[in-house]
Design a protein around this motif. Structure first.
Motif, PDB file in Angstrom:
ATOM      1  N   ASP A 247      40.816  36.843  69.964  1.00 37.93           N
ATOM      2  CA  ASP A 247      41.518  35.525  68.853  1.00 37.93           C
ATOM      3  C   ASP A 247      40.322  34.859  67.991  1.00 37.93           C
ATOM      4  O   ASP A 247      40.845  33.742  67.805  1.00 37.93           O
ATOM      5  CB  ASP A 247      40.034  34.513  70.472  1.00 37.93           C
ATOM      6  CG  ASP A 247      40.688  34.890  71.832  1.00 37.93           C
ATOM      7  OD1 ASP A 247      41.520  35.785  72.368  1.00 37.93           O
ATOM      8  OD2 ASP A 247      39.542  35.278  72.538  1.00 37.93           O
ATOM      9  N   CYS A 248      40.559  35.512  67.107  1.00 36.10           N
ATOM     10  CA  CYS A 248      40.059  35.230  65.660  1.00 36.10           C
ATOM     11  C   CYS A 248      41.211  35.541  64.761  1.00 36.10           C
ATOM     12  O   CYS A 248      40.476  34.264  63.552  1.00 36.10           O
ATOM     13  CB  CYS A 248      38.883  35.562  65.387  1.00 36.10           C
ATOM     14  SG  CYS A 248      39.295  37.540  64.718  1.00 36.10           S
ATOM     15  N   LYS A 251      47.203  31.267  64.573  1.00 37.00           N
ATOM     16  CA  LYS A 251      48.756  31.848  65.091  1.00 37.00           C
ATOM     17  C   LYS A 251      49.602  32.275  63.643  1.00 37.00           C
ATOM     18  O   LYS A 251      50.666  33.034  64.306  1.00 37.00           O
ATOM     19  CB  LYS A 251      49.295  30.401  65.060  1.00 37.00           C
ATOM     20  CG  LYS A 251      50.520  30.408  66.355  1.00 37.00           C
ATOM     21  CD  LYS A 251      50.003  31.239  67.675  1.00 37.00           C
ATOM     22  CE  LYS A 251      51.206  31.086  69.088  1.00 37.00           C
ATOM     23  NZ  LYS A 251      50.149  31.551  69.664  1.00 37.00           N
ATOM     24  N   GLY A 252      49.494  31.868  62.255  1.00 40.57           N
ATOM     25  CA  GLY A 252      50.847  32.399  61.622  1.00 40.57           C
ATOM     26  C   GLY A 252      49.999  33.826  61.380  1.00 40.57           C
ATOM     27  O   GLY A 252      51.152  34.805  61.062  1.00 40.57           O
ATOM     28  N   THR A 253      48.707  34.713  61.680  1.00 37.83           N
ATOM     29  CA  THR A 253      48.793  35.629  61.522  1.00 37.83           C
ATOM     30  C   THR A 253      49.350  36.526  62.466  1.00 37.83           C
ATOM     31  O   THR A 253      49.447  37.683  62.438  1.00 37.83           O
ATOM     32  CB  THR A 253      47.080  36.251  60.995  1.00 37.83           C
ATOM     33  OG1 THR A 253      46.474  35.459  59.343  1.00 37.83           O
ATOM     34  CG2 THR A 253      46.633  37.390  60.711  1.00 37.83           C
ATOM     35  N   ARG A 340      45.478  46.500  57.790  1.00 34.01           N
ATOM     36  CA  ARG A 340      43.977  46.261  57.899  1.00 34.01           C
ATOM     37  C   ARG A 340      44.237  44.796  57.117  1.00 34.01           C
ATOM     38  O   ARG A 340      44.582  44.714  56.157  1.00 34.01           O
ATOM     39  CB  ARG A 340      43.292  47.163  56.803  1.00 34.01           C
ATOM     40  CG  ARG A 340      41.706  46.399  56.901  1.00 34.01           C
ATOM     41  CD  ARG A 340      40.741  47.688  55.479  1.00 34.01           C
ATOM     42  NE  ARG A 340      40.724  46.898  54.559  1.00 34.01           N
ATOM     43  CZ  ARG A 340      41.206  47.196  53.444  1.00 34.01           C
ATOM     44  NH1 ARG A 340      39.411  48.083  53.532  1.00 34.01           N
ATOM     45  NH2 ARG A 340      41.128  46.607  52.406  1.00 34.01           N
ATOM     46  N   VAL A 341      43.998  44.058  58.271  1.00 29.56           N
ATOM     47  CA  VAL A 341      43.838  42.169  58.272  1.00 29.56           C
ATOM     48  C   VAL A 341      42.595  41.659  57.643  1.00 29.56           C
ATOM     49  O   VAL A 341      41.784  42.110  58.421  1.00 29.56           O
ATOM     50  CB  VAL A 341      44.867  41.547  58.940  1.00 29.56           C
ATOM     51  CG1 VAL A 341      45.135  40.403  58.122  1.00 29.56           C
ATOM     52  CG2 VAL A 341      46.632  41.956  58.563  1.00 29.56           C
ATOM     53  N   SER A 342      41.834  41.419  57.033  1.00 25.36           N
ATOM     54  CA  SER A 342      40.633  40.663  57.254  1.00 25.36           C
ATOM     55  C   SER A 342      41.339  39.500  58.438  1.00 25.36           C
ATOM     56  O   SER A 342      41.323  38.800  58.168  1.00 25.36           O
ATOM     57  CB  SER A 342      39.990  40.012  55.567  1.00 25.36           C
ATOM     58  OG  SER A 342      40.520  38.879  55.223  1.00 25.36           O
ATOM     59  N   VAL A 343      39.671  38.473  58.905  1.00 23.40           N
ATOM     60  CA  VAL A 343      39.697  37.933  59.583  1.00 23.40           C
ATOM     61  C   VAL A 343      38.432  36.618  59.060  1.00 23.40           C
ATOM     62  O   VAL A 343      37.703  37.130  58.259  1.00 23.40           O
ATOM     63  CB  VAL A 343      39.117  38.328  61.310  1.00 23.40           C
ATOM     64  CG1 VAL A 343      39.976  39.074  61.558  1.00 23.40           C
ATOM     65  CG2 VAL A 343      37.571  38.618  61.335  1.00 23.40           C
TER      66      VAL A 343
END
Length: 343
Positions: A247-248, A251-253, A340-343
């Motif tokens: 959930d973190c 919306k764009g990501t 891999r994507v940072s949050v």
């Protein structure tokens, strides 16, 4: 700002009255000193007190009068400034106030007029920017739609159209050979069946691209579940999924990741000849990880040009959200994608 302008009037009247009282006190003190300096006091004490009282009354009355008169003008001008500020708060930026005099209130009024004009110009600039942004967004949407249509048209021509043409030619040949060479017809029908199956896979992949790019009100988890269920009902692929509900993410990501997964599954349907797909989506500490594996025929990443456009799009979308895109593939060993994507 000027919610109690009456207090200003009272302050000015009080100031004038105090000044008048000070004048009375100075008059009484001065008169006493003069009388003490004279060899013989010409005035009785009662007369001195009467004169002092008279001066006090005149001074206080004058103080009240002039204080009220001066405060009326100040109060009126401050009320105009207060009304002007209220008008500005309501968004009417075209209003201006007449500048009367050159005192502090006049300078404040002039500054408010200049501020109003400046804000009005900024609002106009913001409106122009908003209009330009809307136009650019529409143009970008049209350009993207045109590009996507052209790409789908090329894919239809390069794959489905040619396959259907081959099916048509082979079907015609089978009709002509039906009586003379029935065994050959059986072979041709088998080839027609294979081509039709390939065309069906191509069409499913292209229809996957025509799905909505955005998730709408769905979360990424909900969108992926629906996508996998749809593909399982229409394709022979076997899916193994492990999708966490995260959930973190913005919306764009989520939209970009969803589109990347669509592109990856489309490539698998069209090019891999895979029977199994593994998809995992999870979070570890400050990163989310997306892995997509298929057991298809694989390819040489440095030489294969057929799906380079799709891979380039996936990599660009990943970089737009600050992610890291990695691709591993070998002939007859399948393909493995990690994001891999940072949050």
């Amino acid at each position: 700002m000027f919610s109690n302008l009456n207090s200003i009037r009272l302050t000015m009247i009080r100031s004038h009255v105090i000044s008048a009282l000070m004048v009375g006190i100075l008059f009484f003190t001065g008169l006493q000193l003069i009388l003490l300096a004279l060899p013989k006091n010409p005035l009785a004490l009662s007369t001195i007190l009467l004169l002092t009282a008279f001066v006090f009354v005149i001074s206080v009355g004058s103080g009240i009068y002039f204080g009220y008169r001066d405060s009326t003008d100040v109060k009126k001008r401050l009320e105009e400034v207060s009304t002007f500020i209220t008008i500005l708060e309501r968004g009417n930026l075209k209003t201006r106030v007449d500048v009367d005099g050159q005192d502090e209130i006049a300078r404040i009024t002039q500054s408010l007029n200049q501020l109003s004009a400046k804000i009005e110009k900024q609002v106009q600039s913001l409106q122009r920017l908003a209009d330009e942004k809307t136009e650019l967004a529409e143009e970008a949407h049209k350009a993207a739609s045109i590009e996507e249509r052209q790409r789908i048209a090329r894919d239809l021509h390069d794959a489905v159209s040619q396959q259907l043409f081959a099916v048509s030619m082979m079907s015609s040949a089978a009709v002509r050979l039906l009586d003379s060479k029935p065994e050959k017809v059986k072979e041709i029908i088998g080839q027609v069946s294979e081509l039709a199956a390939q065309a069906q896979v191509e069409m499913r992949a292209l229809l996957l691209h025509l799905r909505p790019v955005h998730l709408g009100r769905d979360s990424l988890y909900e969108g992926l579940v629906k996508l996998i269920e749809e593909l399982q009902s229409k394709c022979s692929l076997h899916f193994e999924t492990a999708i966490d509900q995260i959930d973190c993410l913005s919306k764009g990501t989520e939209d970009h990741l969803f589109r990347i997964i669509q592109e990856a599954l489309s490539n698998i349907l069209r090019h891999s000849d895979a029977t199994q797909v593994k998809l995992t989506f999870s979070q570890k500490e400050e990163y989310v990880f997306l892995q997509i594996y298929d057991n298809g025929k694989g390819f040489d990443v440095s030489e294969d040009k057929k799906i380079s456009y799709g891979l380039k799009t996936m990599r660009e979308r990943c970089e737009e959200i600050g992610g890291v895109f990695k691709l591993h593939s070998k002939q007859d060993e399948g393909t493995y994608i990690t994001i891999r994507v940072s949050v």
